[in-house]
Design a protein around this motif. Sequence first.
Motif, PDB file in Angstrom:
ATOM      1  N   ARG A  77       0.817  -1.223   0.000  1.00 46.53           N
ATOM      2  CA  ARG A  77       0.000   0.000   0.000  1.00 46.53           C
ATOM      3  C   ARG A  77       0.844   1.263   0.000  1.00 46.53           C
ATOM      4  N   SER A  78       2.003   1.224   0.618  1.00 44.03           N
ATOM      5  CA  SER A  78       2.851   2.416   0.653  1.00 44.03           C
ATOM      6  C   SER A  78       3.398   2.755  -0.721  1.00 44.03           C
ATOM      7  N   GLU A  79       3.500   1.756  -1.605  1.00 42.23           N
ATOM      8  CA  GLU A  79       3.981   1.994  -2.962  1.00 42.23           C
ATOM      9  C   GLU A  79       2.891   2.557  -3.874  1.00 42.23           C
ATOM     10  N   LEU A  80       1.650   2.439  -3.440  1.00 44.11           N
ATOM     11  CA  LEU A  80       0.507   2.834  -4.281  1.00 44.11           C
ATOM     12  C   LEU A  80      -0.385   3.844  -3.560  1.00 44.11           C
ATOM     13  N   LYS A  81       0.223   4.790  -2.854  1.00 47.30           N
ATOM     14  CA  LYS A  81      -0.542   5.727  -2.028  1.00 47.30           C
ATOM     15  C   LYS A  81      -1.580   6.508  -2.820  1.00 47.30           C
ATOM     16  N   ALA A  82      -1.226   6.931  -4.021  1.00 51.75           N
ATOM     17  CA  ALA A  82      -2.121   7.799  -4.791  1.00 51.75           C
ATOM     18  C   ALA A  82      -3.282   7.049  -5.427  1.00 51.75           C
ATOM     19  N   VAL A  83      -3.207   5.711  -5.480  1.00 49.40           N
ATOM     20  CA  VAL A  83      -4.278   4.914  -6.090  1.00 49.40           C
ATOM     21  C   VAL A  83      -4.899   3.946  -5.082  1.00 49.40           C
ATOM     22  N   ASN A  84      -4.551   4.094  -3.812  1.00 49.56           N
ATOM     23  CA  ASN A  84      -5.106   3.262  -2.749  1.00 49.56           C
ATOM     24  C   ASN A  84      -6.318   3.975  -2.165  1.00 49.56           C
ATOM     25  N   HIS A  85      -7.513   3.440  -2.427  1.00 49.98           N
ATOM     26  CA  HIS A  85      -8.738   4.076  -1.957  1.00 49.98           C
ATOM     27  C   HIS A  85      -8.858   3.923  -0.443  1.00 49.98           C
ATOM     28  N   ILE A  86      -9.823   4.581   0.143  1.00 49.08           N
ATOM     29  CA  ILE A  86      -9.972   4.601   1.590  1.00 49.08           C
ATOM     30  C   ILE A  86     -10.178   3.210   2.180  1.00 49.08           C
ATOM     31  N   ASP A  87     -10.714   2.282   1.394  1.00 44.26           N
ATOM     32  CA  ASP A  87     -10.915   0.910   1.858  1.00 44.26           C
ATOM     33  C   ASP A  87      -9.793  -0.022   1.397  1.00 44.26           C
ATOM     34  N   ASN A  88      -8.670   0.572   1.004  1.00 43.51           N
ATOM     35  CA  ASN A  88      -7.478  -0.184   0.585  1.00 43.51           C
ATOM     36  C   ASN A  88      -7.724  -1.031  -0.661  1.00 43.51           C
ATOM     37  N   THR A  89      -8.470  -0.485  -1.578  1.00 45.69           N
ATOM     38  CA  THR A  89      -8.734  -1.149  -2.849  1.00 45.69           C
ATOM     39  C   THR A  89      -8.228  -0.296  -4.004  1.00 45.69           C
ATOM     40  N   GLY A  90      -8.144  -0.898  -5.177  1.00 47.23           N
ATOM     41  CA  GLY A  90      -7.819  -0.181  -6.395  1.00 47.23           C
ATOM     42  C   GLY A  90      -8.541  -0.798  -7.566  1.00 47.23           C
ATOM     43  N   ARG A  91      -9.037   0.046  -8.470  1.00 44.08           N
ATOM     44  CA  ARG A  91      -9.667  -0.447  -9.706  1.00 44.08           C
ATOM     45  C   ARG A  91      -8.556  -0.556 -10.744  1.00 44.08           C
ATOM     46  N   LEU A  92      -7.919  -1.725 -10.744  1.00 44.34           N
ATOM     47  CA  LEU A  92      -6.692  -1.875 -11.502  1.00 44.34           C
ATOM     48  C   LEU A  92      -6.934  -2.123 -12.984  1.00 44.34           C
ATOM     49  N   GLN A  93      -5.885  -1.845 -13.750  1.00 45.67           N
ATOM     50  CA  GLN A  93      -5.778  -2.254 -15.151  1.00 45.67           C
ATOM     51  C   GLN A  93      -4.489  -3.045 -15.290  1.00 45.67           C
ATOM     52  N   THR A  94      -4.590  -4.284 -15.736  1.00 41.33           N
ATOM     53  CA  THR A  94      -3.385  -5.074 -15.981  1.00 41.33           C
ATOM     54  C   THR A  94      -2.937  -4.877 -17.422  1.00 41.33           C
ATOM     55  N   VAL A  95      -1.651  -4.602 -17.609  1.00 43.67           N
ATOM     56  CA  VAL A  95      -1.108  -4.221 -18.906  1.00 43.67           C
ATOM     57  C   VAL A  95      -0.114  -5.277 -19.378  1.00 43.67           C
ATOM     58  N   THR A  96      -0.285  -5.726 -20.615  1.00 42.77           N
ATOM     59  CA  THR A  96       0.613  -6.714 -21.210  1.00 42.77           C
ATOM     60  C   THR A  96       1.309  -6.124 -22.418  1.00 42.77           C
ATOM     61  N   LYS A  97       2.418  -6.722 -22.788  1.00 45.74           N
ATOM     62  CA  LYS A  97       3.172  -6.268 -23.955  1.00 45.74           C
ATOM     63  C   LYS A  97       2.379  -6.486 -25.240  1.00 45.74           C
ATOM     64  N   THR A  98       1.647  -7.595 -25.312  1.00 46.75           N
ATOM     65  CA  THR A  98       0.857  -7.874 -26.517  1.00 46.75           C
ATOM     66  C   THR A  98      -0.396  -7.014 -26.573  1.00 46.75           C
ATOM     67  N   GLY A  99      -0.922  -6.621 -25.417  1.00 43.83           N
ATOM     68  CA  GLY A  99      -2.150  -5.832 -25.399  1.00 43.83           C
ATOM     69  C   GLY A  99      -1.928  -4.370 -25.726  1.00 43.83           C
ATOM     70  N   ASN A 100      -0.825  -3.786 -25.200  1.00 50.85           N
ATOM     71  CA  ASN A 100      -0.545  -2.371 -25.445  1.00 50.85           C
ATOM     72  C   ASN A 100       0.955  -2.148 -25.271  1.00 50.85           C
ATOM     73  N   LEU A 101       1.690  -2.285 -26.354  1.00 53.51           N
ATOM     74  CA  LEU A 101       3.150  -2.270 -26.299  1.00 53.51           C
ATOM     75  C   LEU A 101       3.695  -0.954 -25.751  1.00 53.51           C
ATOM     76  N   HIS A 102       3.195   0.184 -26.249  1.00 54.02           N
ATOM     77  CA  HIS A 102       3.726   1.477 -25.814  1.00 54.02           C
ATOM     78  C   HIS A 102       3.486   1.695 -24.322  1.00 54.02           C
ATOM     79  N   PHE A 103       2.296   1.390 -23.853  1.00 53.17           N
ATOM     80  CA  PHE A 103       1.974   1.599 -22.444  1.00 53.17           C
ATOM     81  C   PHE A 103       2.798   0.647 -21.569  1.00 53.17           C
ATOM     82  N   TYR A 104       2.922  -0.582 -22.014  1.00 53.50           N
ATOM     83  CA  TYR A 104       3.717  -1.559 -21.263  1.00 53.50           C
ATOM     84  C   TYR A 104       5.168  -1.082 -21.138  1.00 53.50           C
ATOM     85  N   ASN A 105       5.743  -0.645 -22.248  1.00 60.44           N
ATOM     86  CA  ASN A 105       7.141  -0.217 -22.225  1.00 60.44           C
ATOM     87  C   ASN A 105       7.339   0.993 -21.328  1.00 60.44           C
TER      88      ASN A 105
END
Length: 588
Positions: free
Chosen positions: A501-529
């Motif tokens: 949680r300390s590494e994700l302070k800005a995206v850690n909601h008050i209930d210690n959750t996050g609406r994540l997006q998982t990123v892969t090299k095949t799915g979005n190369l520029h964003f992954y890189n």
Amino acid sequence: MSKNSPAKYYIGLSSGYHDPAIALVDADGKLIFAEATERFIQNKMGLSSAADNLFFIEKLLSQYPMSDYEIAINWKAFEHLIRFPLLATWVYFLRKYIRIVKWIGRILKFDGDEFASVVNYQVASHYGTLTMAGSAFRFVQNIRYKLPYKTLKHFDHHLCHAAYSYFTSPFNEAIIFVLDGGGDNGKSCSIYKANEQSIKEVFRNRSRASLGDYYGYMTYLCGFNLIGGEEWKVMGMAPYGKKHDELYNDLTEWIYVSGFHLEPKNARKVFQIRNKIQENKYEGLTRYDIAFTAQLYYETLVTQMLNAIYLKWPGENLILAGGCALNSAFNGKIHTATPFKNVYIPSAPADDGCSAGAAFLNFKKHNPLKQIPLHQADPYLGFKIGEEDILKMVNYSGHEVKKMEYKDLYPYIAKELQNGKIVAWVQGKAEFGPRALGNRSILAHPGLGEMKDKINATIKYREEFRPFAPAILEEKASEYFENYHPTPYMERVLQIKESKRSELKAVNHIDNTGRLQTVTKTGNLHFYNLINEFYKLTNVPALLNTSFNVMGKPIVDSVSDMAAVFSTSGIDLLVINEYVFQKASSGK
């Protein structure tokens, strides 16, 4: 055939008073374009707008010239000739005889003025846009390009939801659960069994009870705009509240579940609840408690329905579609609350996704012996930015600009993010659906606690409780989230592990959750890189990711939209493809 040579396409339109969109399927059954009309017209949700806006169509045809086409929409109930005069009469009656409509409302024990205004707006807007559907598209094709004026095909609304979600899913076989405000004939939930190319309806709700309407009205009771699509705010605010037992008990008197049937217990209970809230008759109730209690009861009902569905049609694979599938706070709990092993939710599960479903069904209708390719998971289906538009900004914006090769761009931007800069990141084709997935995004360092308040206040101009999403390298996600499952479209909220949680302070909601997006090299190369370069610098394999827009506006579409948001907000850098824009230094 060259990329810009005219070809035959199968067009799908999502029409109705909200979330209009257009999609194209090619001669091989491949979905090649899909975008919500709101992006082009920059009107949130495209309320009361035709799906095929005339200038939207001009832009579309400049990129996808056509030698022939077939066109369809996402409503079955409007196709029969006899229904048109009946519906036109109903709309005319509503518009002209308000006194009678108010009297009907009072007979039904509703507020007469409220009944008249809501019904008139929804009916007139919905059927008005259905009347316009396809007119501009066919007009341009016929007048400018001399193509035949084609008949508009009609497909069932929920079947369009099901077709889009199934053909973009990773499954060959699945149960599809469609849950929204209402489809054809007002029914709000239906179930389909899908196997290879077959999608068969096995259930449609017998009542007109609607969890989409339920959540919309609870949005209103929280003080937000139920017409303007502010359900997101309820989900974001809910963790700040607590269960209010009296309100919860009243909700159970409004709507309930019997097996997988959604039933109304007392349709007028909602007005009693509203009056009690307005008259402060719930002891100690806050708007945060309303949000928490509303979300809790929603989750209870949908969990009961999904468990009943599994008992009737057991299987590993579940597809969730319809507007209610945007409830990411609940979606992250499906794996632990139900027996389904694999759950898929598409990038555009609401009505905009119906355009792609209509396009798939349109293709199948005209090519019954051809197979539609399965597993069409690419969400990057919208317009791309042309070089000529970028060069206009280079020449006339007054911003400092540099063009970099991608091998230099990734580490350069990663370093700027490490130093606390806020970056608008634009690459390739726009995402299909309401969430920015790395092609029309605003990015920041997720470990800087002040970033959440800074972006809400100086860029998004929205409420301070609104959370932001972590976009994370997929191979690292299980180290950061409990009960992890791949989440490529920000479709789930998951618990962040305490050690991370300390590494994700800005995206850690008050209930210690996050609406994540998982990123892969095949799915979005520029964003992954880019994320990977940031990981090398910081040992944090994630970025804060939010949509490139301001509150109340759709995600940006054109370079001029991007320039406007960049120039009038606290964004530090704007990256469009390989171009990096920075605001001119003071005094220059």
